[in-house]
Design a protein around this motif. Sequence first.
Motif, PDB file in Angstrom:
ATOM      1  N   LEU A 150      34.288  33.711  38.888  1.00  0.00           N
ATOM      2  CA  LEU A 150      35.290  32.646  38.840  1.00  0.00           C
ATOM      3  C   LEU A 150      34.771  31.298  39.350  1.00  0.00           C
ATOM      4  O   LEU A 150      35.028  30.262  38.709  1.00  0.00           O
ATOM      5  N   PRO A 151      34.056  31.235  40.473  1.00  0.00           N
ATOM      6  CA  PRO A 151      33.574  29.924  40.949  1.00  0.00           C
ATOM      7  C   PRO A 151      32.586  29.244  40.001  1.00  0.00           C
ATOM      8  O   PRO A 151      32.363  28.039  40.117  1.00  0.00           O
ATOM      9  N   THR A 152      32.001  30.007  39.072  1.00  0.00           N
ATOM     10  CA  THR A 152      31.032  29.421  38.142  1.00  0.00           C
ATOM     11  C   THR A 152      31.690  28.835  36.901  1.00  0.00           C
ATOM     12  O   THR A 152      31.041  28.104  36.140  1.00  0.00           O
TER      13      THR A 152
ATOM     14  N   ARG B 155      42.597  26.627  40.450  1.00  0.00           N
ATOM     15  CA  ARG B 155      41.658  25.540  40.140  1.00  0.00           C
ATOM     16  C   ARG B 155      41.405  25.451  38.637  1.00  0.00           C
ATOM     17  O   ARG B 155      41.311  24.353  38.071  1.00  0.00           O
TER      18      ARG B 155
ATOM     19  N   GLU C  57      40.869  30.251  43.016  1.00  0.00           N
ATOM     20  CA  GLU C  57      40.015  29.872  41.891  1.00  0.00           C
ATOM     21  C   GLU C  57      40.805  29.827  40.590  1.00  0.00           C
ATOM     22  O   GLU C  57      40.570  28.960  39.740  1.00  0.00           O
ATOM     23  N   CYS C  58      41.743  30.749  40.422  1.00  0.00           N
ATOM     24  CA  CYS C  58      42.566  30.729  39.214  1.00  0.00           C
ATOM     25  C   CYS C  58      43.410  29.460  39.148  1.00  0.00           C
ATOM     26  O   CYS C  58      43.556  28.859  38.073  1.00  0.00           O
TER      27      CYS C  58
ATOM     28  N   GLU D 185      34.008  26.407  34.632  1.00  0.00           N
ATOM     29  CA  GLU D 185      34.361  24.991  34.727  1.00  0.00           C
ATOM     30  C   GLU D 185      35.406  24.571  33.717  1.00  0.00           C
ATOM     31  O   GLU D 185      35.882  23.438  33.754  1.00  0.00           O
TER      32      GLU D 185
ATOM     33  N   ASN E  98      45.943  19.577  42.088  1.00  0.00           N
ATOM     34  CA  ASN E  98      45.215  20.209  43.182  1.00  0.00           C
ATOM     35  C   ASN E  98      46.188  20.928  44.117  1.00  0.00           C
ATOM     36  O   ASN E  98      47.088  20.300  44.691  1.00  0.00           O
TER      37      ASN E  98
ATOM     38  N   LYS F 297      35.051  37.849  41.606  1.00  0.00           N
ATOM     39  CA  LYS F 297      34.870  37.037  42.811  1.00  0.00           C
ATOM     40  C   LYS F 297      33.648  36.139  42.701  1.00  0.00           C
ATOM     41  O   LYS F 297      33.645  35.012  43.214  1.00  0.00           O
ATOM     42  N   GLU F 298      32.622  36.622  42.012  1.00  0.00           N
ATOM     43  CA  GLU F 298      31.404  35.844  41.828  1.00  0.00           C
ATOM     44  C   GLU F 298      31.453  34.996  40.567  1.00  0.00           C
ATOM     45  O   GLU F 298      30.878  33.901  40.525  1.00  0.00           O
TER      46      GLU F 298
ATOM     47  N   GLU G  96      42.766  37.020  46.679  1.00  0.00           N
ATOM     48  CA  GLU G  96      41.437  36.418  46.774  1.00  0.00           C
ATOM     49  C   GLU G  96      41.093  35.608  45.527  1.00  0.00           C
ATOM     50  O   GLU G  96      40.421  34.573  45.617  1.00  0.00           O
TER      51      GLU G  96
END
Length: 227
Positions: free
Chosen positions: A126-128, A154, A151-152, A130, A224, A123-124, A147
């Motif tokens: 994945l957003p990092t 993206r 991110e996946c 690129e 997107n 959870k922490e 949840e």
Amino acid sequence: MRNEMMHRPVLKDEILDLVRNRQRQMDGLLGEIQQQAYTDDVPIIPNETATFLRFFLKQIQAKKVLEIGTAIGFSASLMAQAMGENGHVTTIDRFDVMIRKAKLTFEKMGLTEQITLIEGDAKEVLPTLEDTYDFIFMDSAKSKYIEFLPECLRLLKVNGVIMIDDVFQAGTVMHDVKEVPKSQRTIYRKLNSLYDAVLAHPDLTVTILPLGDGVLMISKDVENIEI
């Protein structure tokens, strides 16, 4: 700890025997890890899922893979082998015991250059990230799949594939919630939220496969996507 859902197959016994036992087991060092995991009752992906995963990665000619849920490193090693020297797996896990075992597996397999293990909560983490990936394999806490999904998506390239393991909950996922043990109801609700989010989504191509405890395959049709 024994995962009871692993021992409640949805398929008939004779069909399960065909897909799990008559298909060739993994060979070499990977096969040794597979057999040891069976002996120790470690929850790795079953042989039918492993066989499909190896076959599928070769067919789509994946080069960059993201995995959520490393465990002892069996599936990451399998995927790295399937892709060959030009492929790379990034895998995420937060459990110290599994991280240590996975590192030993990668060293034993000679795959430390092909596999990057990120230690932390997905959870922490994945957003990092690129990079973009050809294939994403989710095999972690089932209640977290919904949840992790935004991110996946993206991180997934257009026409890439997300494969989500263990989505049948031993066949109970479509039962009335009152029939589901209270200890399993959070997973039940979260998995049904996952189905609701993807099965009719206009920008996703989705299929469900009766491998192991169920596999959900999601292909991203546009760049997107909102979930």
